[in-house]
Motif scaffolding. Structure first.
Motif, PDB file in Angstrom:
ATOM      1  N   GLY A  45     -26.011  26.289  38.066  1.00 10.69           N
ATOM      2  CA  GLY A  45     -25.182  27.468  37.781  1.00 10.69           C
ATOM      3  C   GLY A  45     -25.883  28.544  36.989  1.00 10.69           C
ATOM      4  N   PHE A  46     -25.068  29.303  36.285  1.00 13.17           N
ATOM      5  CA  PHE A  46     -25.490  30.524  35.624  1.00 13.17           C
ATOM      6  C   PHE A  46     -24.998  30.438  34.183  1.00 13.17           C
ATOM      7  CE2 PHE A  46     -25.553  35.252  37.111  1.00 13.17           C
ATOM      8  CZ  PHE A  46     -26.907  35.307  36.894  1.00 13.17           C
ATOM      9  N   LEU A  47     -25.839  30.743  33.226  1.00 18.91           N
ATOM     10  CA  LEU A  47     -25.439  30.589  31.819  1.00 18.91           C
ATOM     11  C   LEU A  47     -25.567  31.904  31.059  1.00 18.91           C
ATOM     12  CD1 LEU A  47     -27.072  27.391  30.269  1.00 18.91           C
ATOM     13  CD2 LEU A  47     -24.658  27.778  30.756  1.00 18.91           C
ATOM     14  N   HIS A  48     -24.499  32.274  30.357  1.00 17.96           N
ATOM     15  CA  HIS A  48     -24.540  33.434  29.454  1.00 17.96           C
ATOM     16  C   HIS A  48     -24.216  32.895  28.066  1.00 17.96           C
ATOM     17  CE1 HIS A  48     -23.343  34.919  33.440  1.00 17.96           C
ATOM     18  NE2 HIS A  48     -23.955  36.036  33.124  1.00 17.96           N
ATOM     19  N   LEU A  49     -25.174  32.944  27.169  1.00 19.86           N
ATOM     20  CA  LEU A  49     -24.989  32.289  25.868  1.00 19.86           C
ATOM     21  C   LEU A  49     -24.643  33.291  24.765  1.00 19.86           C
ATOM     22  CD1 LEU A  49     -27.900  29.696  26.108  1.00 19.86           C
ATOM     23  CD2 LEU A  49     -25.503  29.447  26.804  1.00 19.86           C
ATOM     24  N   SER A  50     -23.916  32.776  23.785  1.00 21.47           N
ATOM     25  CA  SER A  50     -23.488  33.634  22.673  1.00 21.47           C
ATOM     26  C   SER A  50     -24.210  33.258  21.383  1.00 21.47           C
ATOM     27  CB  SER A  50     -21.974  33.529  22.489  1.00 21.47           C
ATOM     28  OG  SER A  50     -21.610  32.208  22.110  1.00 21.47           O
ATOM     29  N   LEU A  51     -25.415  32.681  21.511  1.00 17.97           N
ATOM     30  CA  LEU A  51     -26.188  32.328  20.315  1.00 17.97           C
ATOM     31  C   LEU A  51     -26.386  33.579  19.460  1.00 17.97           C
ATOM     32  CD1 LEU A  51     -28.757  30.028  22.131  1.00 17.97           C
ATOM     33  CD2 LEU A  51     -27.094  29.277  20.411  1.00 17.97           C
ATOM     34  N   GLY A  52     -26.078  33.464  18.183  1.00 14.63           N
ATOM     35  CA  GLY A  52     -26.144  34.624  17.279  1.00 14.63           C
ATOM     36  C   GLY A  52     -24.783  35.253  17.033  1.00 14.63           C
ATOM     37  N   GLN A  53     -23.815  34.956  17.906  1.00 19.13           N
ATOM     38  CA  GLN A  53     -22.493  35.577  17.790  1.00 19.13           C
ATOM     39  C   GLN A  53     -21.427  34.583  17.285  1.00 19.13           C
ATOM     40  OE1 GLN A  53     -23.319  38.284  21.818  1.00 19.13           O
ATOM     41  NE2 GLN A  53     -21.252  37.581  21.451  1.00 19.13           N
ATOM     42  N   GLU A  54     -21.861  33.442  16.782  1.00 13.69           N
ATOM     43  CA  GLU A  54     -20.926  32.349  16.468  1.00 13.69           C
ATOM     44  C   GLU A  54     -19.855  32.722  15.456  1.00 13.69           C
ATOM     45  OE1 GLU A  54     -24.255  32.189  16.266  1.00 13.69           O
ATOM     46  OE2 GLU A  54     -24.992  30.559  17.506  1.00 13.69           O
ATOM     47  N   ALA A  55     -20.176  33.640  14.545  1.00 14.15           N
ATOM     48  CA  ALA A  55     -19.222  33.961  13.474  1.00 14.15           C
ATOM     49  C   ALA A  55     -17.958  34.630  14.010  1.00 14.15           C
ATOM     50  CB  ALA A  55     -19.884  34.864  12.441  1.00 14.15           C
ATOM     51  N   VAL A  56     -18.074  35.318  15.130  1.00 16.56           N
ATOM     52  CA  VAL A  56     -16.881  36.005  15.663  1.00 16.56           C
ATOM     53  C   VAL A  56     -15.884  34.971  16.175  1.00 16.56           C
ATOM     54  CG1 VAL A  56     -16.004  37.695  17.304  1.00 16.56           C
ATOM     55  CG2 VAL A  56     -18.265  38.020  16.285  1.00 16.56           C
ATOM     56  N   ALA A  57     -16.356  34.079  17.028  1.00 14.17           N
ATOM     57  CA  ALA A  57     -15.470  33.050  17.586  1.00 14.17           C
ATOM     58  C   ALA A  57     -14.853  32.213  16.475  1.00 14.17           C
ATOM     59  CB  ALA A  57     -16.254  32.158  18.543  1.00 14.17           C
ATOM     60  N   ALA A  58     -15.705  31.761  15.538  1.00 16.64           N
ATOM     61  CA  ALA A  58     -15.221  30.865  14.473  1.00 16.64           C
ATOM     62  C   ALA A  58     -14.254  31.596  13.543  1.00 16.64           C
ATOM     63  CB  ALA A  58     -16.407  30.322  13.677  1.00 16.64           C
ATOM     64  N   GLY A  59     -14.600  32.801  13.158  1.00 14.06           N
ATOM     65  CA  GLY A  59     -13.747  33.550  12.219  1.00 14.06           C
ATOM     66  C   GLY A  59     -12.398  33.883  12.812  1.00 14.06           C
ATOM     67  N   VAL A  60     -12.393  34.367  14.033  1.00 11.50           N
ATOM     68  CA  VAL A  60     -11.118  34.755  14.669  1.00 11.50           C
ATOM     69  C   VAL A  60     -10.242  33.521  14.880  1.00 11.50           C
ATOM     70  CG1 VAL A  60     -10.059  35.636  16.800  1.00 11.50           C
ATOM     71  CG2 VAL A  60     -12.020  36.835  15.801  1.00 11.50           C
ATOM     72  N   CYS A  61     -10.803  32.494  15.506  1.00 10.21           N
ATOM     73  CA  CYS A  61      -9.969  31.339  15.880  1.00 10.21           C
ATOM     74  C   CYS A  61      -9.508  30.544  14.667  1.00 10.21           C
ATOM     75  CB  CYS A  61     -10.695  30.460  16.893  1.00 10.21           C
ATOM     76  SG  CYS A  61     -10.862  31.285  18.493  1.00 10.21           S
TER      77      CYS A  61
END
Ligand code: TPP
Length: 332
Positions: A45-61
């Motif tokens: 498949g195809f992968l789009h990674l969010s390495l470096g952006q972890e604080a957004v997902a963790a902070g919001v959720c």
């Protein structure tokens, strides 16, 4: 209308610190493992990674509860993990196994789990925005206090649906939070070349929607801004737009030669690693010890490794299953 940067940093209790840290590290290790498997030709498949952006997902959720709803994008692993997605089901999905979240048919880009409020990742840029508005409309109609969050990149601002949804959600005071992860690029194009305004937040004002610009690499800043937005939504005061400024360390997709940006730019952002920044902050203030964090790292690494090994060892989803659950309108 208030557009501004977050200045006052809230302090963090040990329990919250552990939870935020664990979420960010799980995202980081899951995606690093996926990147390594992909580079080794073992993951399809195809992968789009969010390495470096972890604080957004963790902070919001961290502000949402299990009944709240999210939609996300082609770059959605982090949001799914932060909202309660299990690494086993996600890894199996990436490998195309029947045990995956979507029976191996979605791959990386369309993971969903309605049990924990993940309405779906979506490869259509802007595609999750109206879905989140529909969920918010439903929550308001049922008056059940739920909030919908739509995660999307700054590239989605070029889609008409972004503007349609901002207009209607303001008009109907929907309980929705728009979380824009402005990571500087839409595919290979720098934001200065595709956005007419300086900030995505500037697009909220014409619709009468409050907006905040947030340091997207500071998990506590993201959490604080989300708390304000979610509280507004739960009080029936309508939508908020949060523009989280951040950066993706990897290319648009795995294998992207990244000719459109410099190594120096990437390395400068890496100095602002959201996980290392948070580590320094909580250890220096004595909230949590280095030894405790290392123990968390070891446990997460182990669980990600085991999930990958398990998923890789499963047989591929059977070809016949491709036509199962497909609606045809005909009686079978
Ligand atoms: C409607 C639509 N147009 C174009 C594409 C091709 N495409 C895939 S990702 C992408 C850029 C997305 O950039 P952004 O929204 O900033 O998100 P990021 O990849 O930075 O997370 C584009 C144009 C698509 N998938 N859907």
């Amino acid at each position: 209308m208030s557009v501004g940067t977050t200045v006052n940093q809230p302090s963090v209790a040990a329990r919250d610190a552990v939870s935020l840290y664990r979420t960010m590290v799980t995202i980081r290790m899951f995606e690093q493992k996926a990147a390594a498997l992909f580079a080794g030709g073992r993951l399809p498949g195809f992968l789009h990674l969010s390495l470096g952006q972890e604080a957004v997902a963790a902070g919001v959720c961290s502000v949402l509860d299990g009944r709240d709803l999210i939609t996300t994008t082609h770059r959605g692993h982090g949001h799914c993990i932060a909202k309660g997605g299990e690494v086993e089901g996600m890894m199996a999905e990436l490998f195309g196994r029947a045990e995956g979240y979507c029976k191996g048919r979605s791959g990386s880009m369309h993971i969903m789990d309605t049990n924990v409020g993940i309405l779906g990742a979506n490869a259509i840029v802007g595609g999750g925005i109206p879905m989140a508005a529909g969920a918010a409309f439903s929550a308001r109609a049922q008056n059940d206090g739920r909030v919908a969050v739509s995660f999307f990149g700054e590239g989605a601002v070029a889609e008409g649906v972004f503007h349609e949804v901002l207009n209607l959600s303001a008009l109907w005071a929907l309980p929705i939070v728009f979380v824009v992860e402005n990571n500087g690029y839409a595919e290979l194009t720098h934001v200065s070349k595709h956005l007419s305004a300086e900030n995505v937040a500037d697009f909220a004002a014409p619709y009468g929607i409050p907006a905040e610009i947030v340091d997207g690499n500071d998990v506590l800043a993201v959490q604080g801004a989300t708390e304000r937005a979610v509280n507004r939504a739960r009080r029936g005061e309508g939508p908020t737009l949060l523009e989280c400024k951040t950066y993706r360390w990897h290319g648009h997709f795995e294998g992207d030669p990244q000719k459109y940006r410099s190594v120096q730019e990437r390395d400068e952002w890496k100095l602002r690693d959201p996980i290392l920044q948070f580590r320094a902050r909580v250890t220096e203030s004595g909230v949590i010890s280095v030894a405790e964090l290392e123990e968390i790292d070891d446990r997460i690494k182990d669980s990600v490794e085991r999930a990958a090994e398990w998923a890789e060892g499963l047989p591929p989803a059977p070809i016949e299953s491709l036509v199962q659950d497909v609606y045809t309108g005909a009686e079978s």
